[in-house]
Design an enzyme around this catalytic site. Sequence first.
Site, PDB file in Angstrom:
ATOM      1  N   ASP A  56      -2.723  -2.294   6.345  1.00  0.00           N
ATOM      2  CA  ASP A  56      -2.844  -1.789   7.758  1.00  0.00           C
ATOM      3  C   ASP A  56      -4.232  -1.799   8.271  1.00  0.00           C
ATOM      4  O   ASP A  56      -4.526  -1.809   9.435  1.00  0.00           O
ATOM      5  CB  ASP A  56      -2.546  -0.342   7.957  1.00  0.00           C
ATOM      6  CG  ASP A  56      -3.266   0.541   6.822  1.00  0.00           C
ATOM      7  OD1 ASP A  56      -4.087   0.178   6.133  1.00  0.00           O
ATOM      8  OD2 ASP A  56      -2.835   1.727   6.891  1.00  0.00           O
ATOM      9  N   ASP A  58       0.859  -1.053  -0.061  1.00  0.00           N
ATOM     10  CA  ASP A  58       0.094  -0.080   0.026  1.00  0.00           C
ATOM     11  C   ASP A  58       0.730   1.456  -0.069  1.00  0.00           C
ATOM     12  O   ASP A  58       2.205   1.145   0.077  1.00  0.00           O
ATOM     13  CB  ASP A  58      -0.945   0.069   1.153  1.00  0.00           C
ATOM     14  CG  ASP A  58      -0.346  -0.174   2.614  1.00  0.00           C
ATOM     15  OD1 ASP A  58       0.952  -0.229   2.415  1.00  0.00           O
ATOM     16  OD2 ASP A  58      -1.037  -0.111   3.330  1.00  0.00           O
ATOM     17  N   ASP A  79      -7.779  -5.054   4.701  1.00  0.00           N
ATOM     18  CA  ASP A  79      -6.768  -5.684   4.333  1.00  0.00           C
ATOM     19  C   ASP A  79      -6.679  -7.102   4.668  1.00  0.00           C
ATOM     20  O   ASP A  79      -5.718  -7.944   4.198  1.00  0.00           O
ATOM     21  CB  ASP A  79      -5.347  -5.117   4.669  1.00  0.00           C
ATOM     22  CG  ASP A  79      -5.438  -3.645   3.993  1.00  0.00           C
ATOM     23  OD1 ASP A  79      -5.811  -3.594   2.708  1.00  0.00           O
ATOM     24  OD2 ASP A  79      -4.907  -2.652   4.541  1.00  0.00           O
TER      25      ASP A  79
END
Length: 895
Positions: free
Chosen positions: A626, A330, A630
């Site tokens: 995070d 990410d 996810d």
Amino acid sequence: MTESPATAWHTQTHQDASHTLGARIGGLTQAEANDRRNIYGPNELPDSKRPSRLLILARQLNNPLTFILFVAAAVSFALGETTDGVFICAVVVINVSIGAFQEWRAEASAASLKKTLSIRPTVVRAGARRSIDITEIVPGDIVHLESGSVVPADMRLNAANDLRIDESLLTGESRPTEKNSEAVFSEHIPLGDRTNMAYAGAMVVAGRGAGIVCATGRNTQIGSIAQMLSGRDTRPPLLIRMERFSNRIGVFIVLLAIGIGAGQFYQGAALSSVFLLTVALVVSAIPEGLPVAITVALSIASARMGKRNVIVRRLPAVEALGSCTLIATDKTGTLTANRLTIKKIVTASGCAVDVEGEGLEMIGAMRPADGTTMDDAAKKMVTNLARAGALTNEADIGEIDGAVEARGDAVDVAFLVLAEKLGIGKRDLDTHYRREAALPYEPQQGFSAAIDIASTGGVISVKGAPETVLPMCEGYDASQTQDWLHALASQGYRVIAVAQRRSPSSDGSLSKEDLNRLEFLGFVGLIDPLRSEAPEAVAKARAAGVDVRMITGDHPDTALAIARQLDPSWLPDTALTGAQLAQLEGDDLRNNIRNAAVFARVEPVQKTLIVKELQADGHFVAVTGDGANDAPALKKAHVGVAMGAGGTDVARSAADLILTDDNFASIVGGIEEGRASYDNIRKIVFLLISTAITEVLLYALALMAGLPLPLTAVQILWLNLVTEGIQDVALAFEGKEPDIMKRPPRSPREPIFNRQMIEQCAVIGFYIGSLAFGLFYWLHIIQGYAEETARNLVLLFLVLFNNVHTLNCRSERRSAFTIPLRANRFLIFGIIGAQAIHIFAMNAPVLSGVLDTNPVSVAEWAGATALAATVLAVSELYKLFVARPRARRIAESEG
């Protein structure tokens, strides 16, 4: 006040539960919390304790090879061979002690790493929200829950806003439970139907809520079944495979040893001697120390990763991370610094404003981008926008001991900072506005909203992704707003749209249907600067053959702007968006995912889809994340990497590794350590297997030639003890190869005992085995030495061979002469120590009598050393003409 899982809290209203537990809206004082913690103890489960030293010793004794040695000792005593029996028992004690010590150190290392990570729930203490360690939670605390958090204790809910909790750990129900704080149930309703309760260990998957802690630690529902959750077997698959490998070799060696023993018995050897020889050969040739040495190697790598801000939750991830071929990362907080600051504002009238100040700086001027002075109308529009953003907000900000502290989502915090810069303090807003209802931000919906009541009436405030918020608005120039949006995003800004409308009345609720006919107030541009070390880390990963893909929920232009800062030459001109992915299927989907470097505006389910397609394309994928959304992708990945500083509890629970600094560079460092641990495991295998081949070949050749035993049973046990038992573990401390991040990743399907390992073990094993046999033949047959004298020199030669060969094992390709001795002091001390122990054994009366050894002259020792040193030349030739050219061919073919 009571605290017990047996108390039927679900049968009480939250007001009654609050009264019973002594809870208040403003929370407990710290003194009250301390008193209750003294009464109820820390909020922690009865953790599975580290095994005691006695248990570790018992596990070491529970080994088939140990049983064989004990049988051999018993037979020795029965046959009157007391000296041999005592020595065999001594070997068992020493081997078990070394193995137990190594296992204890590995357990200690794992325990120390486990303590470095803690869950910090949000509670109300003395009227203020605070994040505290989960162990500090006490009955009567008010705990706030949000998407991505773990329920820290059993709680009677007193607020629930679209709150859904995954309680599968307790109930087995795979679907999240929707919570209702106002419900009251009968006493015997099943746990899974108690929608007014939240239980420790459950995961919040959506919504917001709050509750009163009614049970902590071992008194929680999960505490009562904690013993059922302990004792998980976390042995790495690599270790299991190597144990199977050792067992297969063991079967072969046992059969071969029996054959050699039968040959000796046929030649007239005594049955007792044959038995002891067979046992000694089996124990010496089987690499029984291999699993222990691998465990030590992985534990050392885990400790090294910990120093580089990577916490290993599952030991297999050490090996797996070193094998990854692609990192799906990410953006926010991993490639960037996660210090979101509003730097640009574009109002609905088109007034562009630059905002000064960084991070949590509460002072910063507003200046029109064209350099003019901001008029009253522009000031009013900017103030309205900032106020709306601060109203639809769940963060907290304030000064504590002179330092600004913030809690909450980074976007929410940035809006509170903006409001402070304009003189709109959060306390003032709380004084003049009363929250009526809210829709908290969830990634799936892409916005947050709130309705607040002031003296002038109600107001609905909304902020979120432009593509979500703008359709709720009316009366704006769509073409113009798209130009502003593109201009901000192309400069790397994360763009948030803000809207508002008056609401003359409210029924105390807010739904998505209420969000229409809004007035568009403008855009804000938030910047999250790229981490300074990120470009170098990405370049290092790509040089190591590890592909990097960015997957983010940000606008495509924002994602590309950040990606270009990483490496302008690496990226295409466009990003693949979630909307585009939704339109693709089959080969088109696979080809687009294979070729895209940046994925933007991606939904959680699409992130998992991307990971699956990359895996199907042959990649060994590491994924960073995070948020709670996810977690599916983290679980699906070969290696899940969660953020430790800014991540949610759900993400950390789903991951194999946790970054304590949320830094992409730490992942690359972890790959480096993972590759180094795999290299060291191969070095240990090389040493043990090549030595085993040497010993088996020596006896086989002697048997075929009709010669006496080259070594007695006790001597071969001694050889096994004094060399392998020290030097194999020392190899686990070897440093990293210089080219470790310049060579391509190994195939995850490649076995440790591959073609090169078979070749090098066979070359060294056959060379030294033949040389040892030749030495014994020359001494005993040609020179006429007595058997005892010839064996004494052959034993010395084999000890020296192991000492020298350990230097070969420090690298499969590099010359042993190019590796500094100081790089692994453990190994050097191990070699010197092993040789010193053997010299002592040749000269000490007690040991020399047991081993049937004698002192040797300096000339004899020097001759044996020179002969053993020839193994260096053989290994160097193999590396020069086979290993290094093969490595170059592989690098060229995969480059």
